[in-house]
Structure formats: structure tokens, C-alpha cells
Motif scaffolding. Sequence first.
Motif, PDB file in Angstrom:
ATOM      1  N   ASP A  51     -86.199 -14.784  60.170  1.00 41.73           N
ATOM      2  CA  ASP A  51     -87.212 -13.723  60.226  1.00 41.73           C
ATOM      3  C   ASP A  51     -86.983 -12.656  59.155  1.00 41.73           C
ATOM      4  OD1 ASP A  51     -88.328 -15.017  62.386  1.00 41.73           O
ATOM      5  OD2 ASP A  51     -87.241 -13.825  63.869  1.00 41.73           O
TER       6      ASP A  51
ATOM      7  N   ASN B 209     -86.267 -13.106  53.735  1.00 39.42           N
ATOM      8  CA  ASN B 209     -86.871 -12.687  52.473  1.00 39.42           C
ATOM      9  C   ASN B 209     -86.690 -11.210  52.163  1.00 39.42           C
ATOM     10  OD1 ASN B 209     -87.679 -15.177  51.525  1.00 39.42           O
ATOM     11  ND2 ASN B 209     -89.695 -15.088  52.487  1.00 39.42           N
TER      12      ASN B 209
ATOM     13  N   ASP C 262     -87.030 -24.097  60.381  1.00 37.24           N
ATOM     14  CA  ASP C 262     -87.528 -22.725  60.503  1.00 37.24           C
ATOM     15  C   ASP C 262     -87.768 -22.103  59.131  1.00 37.24           C
ATOM     16  OD1 ASP C 262     -87.445 -22.836  63.245  1.00 37.24           O
ATOM     17  OD2 ASP C 262     -85.480 -21.872  63.409  1.00 37.24           O
TER      18      ASP C 262
ATOM     19  N   LEU D 266     -91.296 -20.725  57.309  1.00 34.21           N
ATOM     20  CA  LEU D 266     -91.444 -19.460  56.590  1.00 34.21           C
ATOM     21  C   LEU D 266     -91.984 -19.708  55.184  1.00 34.21           C
ATOM     22  CD1 LEU D 266     -91.011 -16.420  56.194  1.00 34.21           C
ATOM     23  CD2 LEU D 266     -88.600 -16.920  55.660  1.00 34.21           C
TER      24      LEU D 266
ATOM     25  N   ARG E 138     -95.722 -20.321  55.072  1.00 33.01           N
ATOM     26  CA  ARG E 138     -96.536 -19.113  55.163  1.00 33.01           C
ATOM     27  C   ARG E 138     -96.585 -18.397  53.819  1.00 33.01           C
ATOM     28  NH1 ARG E 138     -93.614 -18.313  60.080  1.00 33.01           N
ATOM     29  NH2 ARG E 138     -92.454 -16.540  59.202  1.00 33.01           N
TER      30      ARG E 138
END
Length: 228
Positions: free
Chosen positions: A15, A18, A80, A84, A87
Motif C-alpha cells: 500500500d 510507491n 499484490d 498495484l 492500477r
Amino acid sequence: MPNNSAPAFSGSTVDSYNEGPPRQVPGYLSLHRMVPLLLAEQMPADGRVLVLGAGGGQEIKALADAHPGWSFDGVDPSADMLRLARRVISPHDARVRLHEGYIGSAPEVLFDAATCILTFHFISREQRLETLKELRRRLKDGAPFILVHLSFPQTEPERSKWIARHVAYGLPEGADPAHGQASREAIGARLTILSPEEEVTMLEGAGFSDASLFYAGLSIKGWVAYAA
């Protein structure tokens, strides 16, 4: 063939992933401008790029933004992290194929170029050469390869000094000094870091030539080399 070369990030680490590189990597945005420039010197307008360690998507996004004719295959061990990435790269989705796994999961085709940014310090020394060889095997002769990660002298006191500099640069303002000490210990124990001279020797041993340093941001170094 390497099949367990780097950790698979998951959960809260994903989460916030980045948010880390722009804070921890000096000149992060400029680095992402340099990479497509160097690849474009040798790549065709409709070239295909292999991105090893594609989780997060920032690398592919920068390349895709700069060159609308290129297509990409991204490989990462974390489902996961790949979600990310999907997206982040959504505006370029039609040009990107993502593969869960390590280098052995990359398509058995000849690519026009390859990149591996901020990944190799997670790969053990024992797995690095074989990973590079498998990557080289998937490149056309003369194809450029960009490699960027932690690299600095491995003799003391230089090694400890460079680790301290890396941690100090990435700490938020006002951070608890104890957090910095824990980070220094973790980097020293968990990451595999080679000297710049060892990096070039390993590239040559895997079948790359003309390796040259194009980026140095404190403890992080970047090379461009070519499939011999």
C-alpha cells in the motif's frame, strides 16, 4: 533457473510502496527520464521491453509515457505488487503484460531491451549471476540493459559509512534516531550489496559488454550495458 530470487512484498508494504522510492532515491524522477533516453538509443519505435521487478508500476509507466510505440512484459513475484502496478499503468494497459514470478516466468522471446531497477539488492549473491544469464538469454544481440540498485565499497569503514548515508537521506524530517539505527542494521543484514567493480564483472560474466555507469545517487548506482 532462479525461482526464489527476491522477496514478494505484500500487505501494508504494498500500500505504501510507491511513496518510498521518491524519498529514498536521490534524483528518482530524473532517473526515470534517463532510462527511456538510454534505451531509445538502440530500440526500435515498436520495441518490446522486459522489466524485471515490475511491481509498483512506476518504471513501466515512465517508459510507456515517453514512448507510445513500445510494449512491455513486467515480471514480479508478488501478486499484490502486480495489482498495484496494474492500477498505476492503467492508461497503457493494452501495451503491458504482467507475469507473476521470477526471471523464469518471463516469456521465452527475444526482447529489444530490459530493465531491472531497485531490485537486485534483494537477490542473493548465489542467484544473481544465473538471473543475469537468464535475462541475457531473452535479449537480442546488442540490446540495452539498465541495472540500478544499491552498490558501494564492501570494505570497512566505507561499507558502514555508505549504509548510514543511504538511511540518513531516506529518513523523514524529525525521525527518531533509533529508527535510523534499526534501518542500518536491517540493510546490512538483509540486503545483498556488491561493490561497483563486482557489479561490472558479474555483468560481463553473464554475457553483457560495454557496461558504463550513467547514474550515481549516493549509495545507488545505475549501469547501462549491452547484450554481447
